[in-house]
Write a protein that holds these residues in place. Structure first.
Motif: not given
Length: 260
Positions: A123-127, A138-139, A146-147, A150-158
């Motif tokens: 699932l490493n490259s899945a959104n 799942a991991g 790491r996920w 990645r979400e933090n960098e996208r601004g998806n803080y929750r």
């Protein structure tokens, strides 16, 4: 007129011959919708938005770039299916079998994965933003971290916070996840949580003899506490200035009263 019809038929025939895969896709699509049994089918780029595919047999199916947004895939068998680039936005995959499926670049935002079987799935490259019910199986703690990054960098803080907590549930001494939480909480002015998580990260990094982690978390904690102290001093000075202003206003009123 006849020449036009003949020319049109010839063109359609040429298109059908040149694109046999598209015709096969249509047959497979009809098979799936009619029987929900389409093992090894070619359903690449198929439009299946809101489709009711509960319990469907899609083992080994080619679903590359298929649009399965908000589809009902409850209990569906997707063992070995190729879902590269597919959209499963908001799809219900509760109880679905995804063992050994390919989910490279798959959009699983807001999808439901409660009790889904995902053994052997990368699932490493899945959104995974907003995904619900994802199993800890799942991991690893490292993957969830790491996920989270990645979400933090996208601004998806929750979503990032949820991933960090999953990492901690798997490994209560996983220091990077605590540091990640500290950073996010500080950004959102939850200062007590930010300090508590960062202090724990500092302690764990030190115990684990991770010099880089200890140095980074210690520096972040020091800078955070300094910034908070500066903010407190500024607020105190502003409060003092406001009190002085009120006092001076009161004195002015008193002086006016003395003139009456």
């Amino acid at each position: 007129m006849k020449n036009t019809i003949v020319g049109t038929l010839a063109l359609l025939s040429a298109i059908a011959i040149a694109n046999p895969i598209q015709a096969e896709n249509l047959n497979h699509l009809n098979q799936l919708l009619g029987s929900k049994k389409c093992s090894q089918c070619d359903l690449s780029s198929a439009g299946l938005v809101l489709a009711n595919l509960a319990g469907a047999d899609l083992t080994g199916a080619n679903l590359v770039n298929a649009n399965l947004s908000q589809a009902n895939l409850t209990g569906a068998n997707l063992t070995g299916a190729n879902l590269t680039g597919a959209s499963l936005f908001g799809a219900n995959l509760s109880g679905a079998i995804l063992t050994d499926a390919t989910l490279t670049g798959t959009d699983l935002r807001n999808a439901y994965l409660l009790n889904a079987q995902i053994e052997g799935v990368d699932l490493n490259s899945a959104n995974l933003n907003g995904v619900k019910g994802i199993s800890l199986e799942a991991g690893t703690a490292e993957q969830f971290h790491r996920w989270g990054v990645r979400e933090n960098e996208r601004g998806n803080y929750r979503a990032a916070i949820a991933h960090y907590h999953r990492a901690i549930n798997l490994d209560p001494e996983f220091a990077p996840a605590y540091l990640g939480l500290g950073v996010i909480y500080y950004k959102h002015d939850e200062h007590s949580k930010a300090i508590a998580n960062t202090e724990l990260a500092v302690q764990l990094f030190e115990e684990q003899e991770n010099q880089l982690g200890h140095q980074s978390s210690s520096q972040f904690l020091e800078n955070m506490e300094l910034a908070l102290q500066i903010e407190a001093d500024i607020e105190k000075r502003e409060r003092g200035a406001a009190n002085v202003g009120k006092f001076m206003g009161g004195v002015g009123s008193l002086l006016l009263q003395l003139l009456l």
